[in-house]
Design a protein around this motif. Sequence first.
Motif, PDB file in Angstrom:
ATOM      1  N   SER A 100      -1.159  16.359  -5.106  1.00  0.00           N
ATOM      2  CA  SER A 100      -0.579  15.172  -5.836  1.00  0.00           C
ATOM      3  C   SER A 100      -0.598  14.206  -5.147  1.00  0.00           C
ATOM      4  CB  SER A 100       0.801  15.842  -6.280  1.00  0.00           C
ATOM      5  OG  SER A 100       1.261  14.733  -7.196  1.00  0.00           O
ATOM      6  N   THR A 101       0.257  13.216  -5.524  1.00  0.00           N
ATOM      7  CA  THR A 101       0.590  11.792  -4.885  1.00  0.00           C
ATOM      8  C   THR A 101       1.950  11.720  -4.614  1.00  0.00           C
ATOM      9  OG1 THR A 101       0.035   9.644  -5.141  1.00  0.00           O
ATOM     10  CG2 THR A 101       0.310  10.780  -7.067  1.00  0.00           C
ATOM     11  N   ALA A 102       2.116  10.963  -3.162  1.00  0.00           N
ATOM     12  CA  ALA A 102       3.492  10.528  -2.977  1.00  0.00           C
ATOM     13  C   ALA A 102       3.866   9.454  -4.044  1.00  0.00           C
ATOM     14  CB  ALA A 102       3.575  10.040  -1.456  1.00  0.00           C
ATOM     15  N   ASP A 103       3.213   8.963  -4.747  1.00  0.00           N
ATOM     16  CA  ASP A 103       3.454   7.740  -5.844  1.00  0.00           C
ATOM     17  C   ASP A 103       4.428   8.346  -6.999  1.00  0.00           C
ATOM     18  OD1 ASP A 103       2.001   6.106  -4.428  1.00  0.00           O
ATOM     19  OD2 ASP A 103       0.462   5.971  -6.135  1.00  0.00           O
ATOM     20  N   VAL A 104       4.368   9.694  -6.822  1.00  0.00           N
ATOM     21  CA  VAL A 104       5.421  10.375  -7.850  1.00  0.00           C
ATOM     22  C   VAL A 104       7.100  10.094  -7.491  1.00  0.00           C
ATOM     23  CG1 VAL A 104       3.964  12.315  -8.580  1.00  0.00           C
ATOM     24  CG2 VAL A 104       5.633  12.647  -6.719  1.00  0.00           C
ATOM     25  N   TYR A 105       7.163   9.548  -6.127  1.00  0.00           N
ATOM     26  CA  TYR A 105       8.574   9.246  -5.653  1.00  0.00           C
ATOM     27  C   TYR A 105       9.166   7.890  -5.777  1.00  0.00           C
ATOM     28  CZ  TYR A 105       8.061  14.006  -3.532  1.00  0.00           C
ATOM     29  OH  TYR A 105       7.676  15.423  -3.342  1.00  0.00           O
ATOM     30  N   GLY A 106       7.849   7.045  -6.455  1.00  0.00           N
ATOM     31  CA  GLY A 106       8.272   5.691  -6.359  1.00  0.00           C
ATOM     32  C   GLY A 106       8.470   5.070  -5.186  1.00  0.00           C
ATOM     33  N   THR A 107       9.073   3.803  -5.220  1.00  0.00           N
ATOM     34  CA  THR A 107       9.432   3.184  -3.868  1.00  0.00           C
ATOM     35  C   THR A 107      10.718   3.902  -3.361  1.00  0.00           C
ATOM     36  OG1 THR A 107       8.951   0.863  -5.119  1.00  0.00           O
ATOM     37  CG2 THR A 107      10.360   0.872  -2.937  1.00  0.00           C
ATOM     38  N   ARG A 124      13.267   4.669   0.289  1.00  0.00           N
ATOM     39  CA  ARG A 124      13.800   3.976   1.475  1.00  0.00           C
ATOM     40  C   ARG A 124      14.002   4.937   2.533  1.00  0.00           C
ATOM     41  NH1 ARG A 124      18.554   1.243  -2.048  1.00  0.00           N
ATOM     42  NH2 ARG A 124      17.109  -0.387  -2.950  1.00  0.00           N
ATOM     43  N   VAL A 125      13.527   6.007   2.337  1.00  0.00           N
ATOM     44  CA  VAL A 125      13.732   7.150   3.248  1.00  0.00           C
ATOM     45  C   VAL A 125      12.242   7.461   3.944  1.00  0.00           C
ATOM     46  CG1 VAL A 125      14.424   9.596   3.839  1.00  0.00           C
ATOM     47  CG2 VAL A 125      15.869   8.165   2.340  1.00  0.00           C
ATOM     48  N   VAL A 126      12.187   7.678   5.035  1.00  0.00           N
ATOM     49  CA  VAL A 126      10.526   8.285   5.551  1.00  0.00           C
ATOM     50  C   VAL A 126      11.106   9.347   6.645  1.00  0.00           C
ATOM     51  CG1 VAL A 126       8.625   7.391   6.569  1.00  0.00           C
ATOM     52  CG2 VAL A 126       9.594   5.989   5.042  1.00  0.00           C
ATOM     53  N   PRO A 127      10.475  10.380   6.724  1.00  0.00           N
ATOM     54  CA  PRO A 127       9.525  10.628   5.776  1.00  0.00           C
ATOM     55  C   PRO A 127      10.221  11.085   4.523  1.00  0.00           C
ATOM     56  CG  PRO A 127       9.617  12.495   7.338  1.00  0.00           C
ATOM     57  CD  PRO A 127      10.631  11.403   7.607  1.00  0.00           C
ATOM     58  N   ILE A 128       9.208  11.251   3.373  1.00  0.00           N
ATOM     59  CA  ILE A 128       9.730  11.731   2.061  1.00  0.00           C
ATOM     60  C   ILE A 128       9.711  13.203   2.024  1.00  0.00           C
ATOM     61  CG2 ILE A 128       9.417  11.766  -0.255  1.00  0.00           C
ATOM     62  CD1 ILE A 128       7.797   9.077   0.171  1.00  0.00           C
ATOM     63  N   THR A 129      10.740  13.845   1.452  1.00  0.00           N
ATOM     64  CA  THR A 129      10.737  15.284   1.430  1.00  0.00           C
ATOM     65  C   THR A 129      10.530  15.689  -0.030  1.00  0.00           C
ATOM     66  OG1 THR A 129      12.994  15.716   1.011  1.00  0.00           O
ATOM     67  CG2 THR A 129      12.462  15.473   3.355  1.00  0.00           C
ATOM     68  N   GLU A 130      10.221  16.816  -0.351  1.00  0.00           N
ATOM     69  CA  GLU A 130       9.746  17.345  -1.604  1.00  0.00           C
ATOM     70  C   GLU A 130      11.220  17.344  -2.382  1.00  0.00           C
ATOM     71  OE1 GLU A 130       7.773  20.857  -1.535  1.00  0.00           O
ATOM     72  OE2 GLU A 130       6.118  19.919  -0.540  1.00  0.00           O
ATOM     73  N   THR A 131      12.190  17.259  -2.074  1.00  0.00           N
ATOM     74  CA  THR A 131      13.714  17.356  -2.801  1.00  0.00           C
ATOM     75  C   THR A 131      13.833  15.622  -2.918  1.00  0.00           C
ATOM     76  OG1 THR A 131      14.993  17.308  -0.871  1.00  0.00           O
ATOM     77  CG2 THR A 131      14.486  19.297  -1.644  1.00  0.00           C
ATOM     78  N   HIS A 132      13.016  14.934  -2.525  1.00  0.00           N
ATOM     79  CA  HIS A 132      13.344  13.494  -3.043  1.00  0.00           C
ATOM     80  C   HIS A 132      13.350  13.280  -4.562  1.00  0.00           C
ATOM     81  CE1 HIS A 132      12.994   8.928  -3.289  1.00  0.00           C
ATOM     82  NE2 HIS A 132      13.366   8.892  -1.890  1.00  0.00           N
ATOM     83  N   PRO A 133      14.290  12.434  -5.162  1.00  0.00           N
ATOM     84  CA  PRO A 133      14.199  12.428  -6.620  1.00  0.00           C
ATOM     85  C   PRO A 133      12.753  11.468  -6.961  1.00  0.00           C
ATOM     86  CG  PRO A 133      16.127  11.273  -5.600  1.00  0.00           C
ATOM     87  CD  PRO A 133      15.353  11.924  -4.672  1.00  0.00           C
ATOM     88  N   HIS A 164      10.322   9.370  -9.119  1.00  0.00           N
ATOM     89  CA  HIS A 164      10.497   8.197  -9.891  1.00  0.00           C
ATOM     90  C   HIS A 164       9.336   7.292  -9.876  1.00  0.00           C
ATOM     91  CE1 HIS A 164      12.736   4.529 -11.607  1.00  0.00           C
ATOM     92  NE2 HIS A 164      12.079   3.878 -10.664  1.00  0.00           N
ATOM     93  N   PRO A 165       8.268   8.030 -10.632  1.00  0.00           N
ATOM     94  CA  PRO A 165       7.128   7.353 -10.978  1.00  0.00           C
ATOM     95  C   PRO A 165       6.944   5.683 -11.541  1.00  0.00           C
ATOM     96  CG  PRO A 165       7.431   9.063 -12.419  1.00  0.00           C
ATOM     97  CD  PRO A 165       8.664   8.855 -11.550  1.00  0.00           C
ATOM     98  N   GLU A 166       6.158   5.032 -10.810  1.00  0.00           N
ATOM     99  CA  GLU A 166       6.301   3.743 -11.105  1.00  0.00           C
ATOM    100  C   GLU A 166       4.808   3.209 -11.797  1.00  0.00           C
ATOM    101  OE1 GLU A 166       7.516   1.688  -7.728  1.00  0.00           O
ATOM    102  OE2 GLU A 166       9.455   2.317  -7.712  1.00  0.00           O
ATOM    103  N   THR A 167       3.967   4.100 -11.775  1.00  0.00           N
ATOM    104  CA  THR A 167       2.485   3.695 -12.470  1.00  0.00           C
ATOM    105  C   THR A 167       2.096   4.759 -13.105  1.00  0.00           C
ATOM    106  OG1 THR A 167       1.473   4.772 -10.532  1.00  0.00           O
ATOM    107  CG2 THR A 167       2.030   2.380 -10.061  1.00  0.00           C
ATOM    108  N   TRP A 168       1.255   4.533 -13.951  1.00  0.00           N
ATOM    109  CA  TRP A 168       0.592   5.696 -14.811  1.00  0.00           C
ATOM    110  C   TRP A 168       0.043   6.801 -14.176  1.00  0.00           C
ATOM    111  CZ3 TRP A 168      -4.306   7.778 -14.932  1.00  0.00           C
ATOM    112  CH2 TRP A 168      -5.129   7.188 -14.231  1.00  0.00           C
TER     113      TRP A 168
END
Length: 142
Positions: free
Chosen positions: A114-121, A123-132, A134-138
């Motif tokens: 998939s893409t990390a874009d599903v998490y949106g912007t 503030r936490v790096v690295p992103i984990t799979e439990t991150h909420p 918030h997709p921002e693009t189609w």
Amino acid sequence: MTGRILITGASGFLGRCVAERLIADKRRLVLLGRRPPDLSAPRCRILRADVSNSRSLRQHTAVLRSCDTIIHLAALIPQGQQAEADVALAYHRGLAVSTRLFDVVNPEYVIFGSTADVYGTTRVVPITETHPLHPETWYASA
């Protein structure tokens, strides 16, 4: 995963990175892309095909069926503002492409990228799979 591995989207950024790693691990690979990836290795077969085109896939049925694992990284590429309005269409086309591919290959294992874009912007790096989510693009929504 002990048999031959098919990587779709092998000419893309992520597909190439995964392929390079598996080549280094001396895995038997089939690399599938609309453009032939700029990779070669003794245990690697390169196929030029479009996963969204049934005829293109059928030309390679025997090789595709020799794979017991698919790492499915092929994706629809955003095509400007028109694509923004077509989230449902992109989702259904992506699902249809995946289903068609799985019907041809009939793999034992599937790894779907998939893409990390599903998490949106974030503030936490690295992103984990439990991150909420918030997709921002189609693209992220599809």
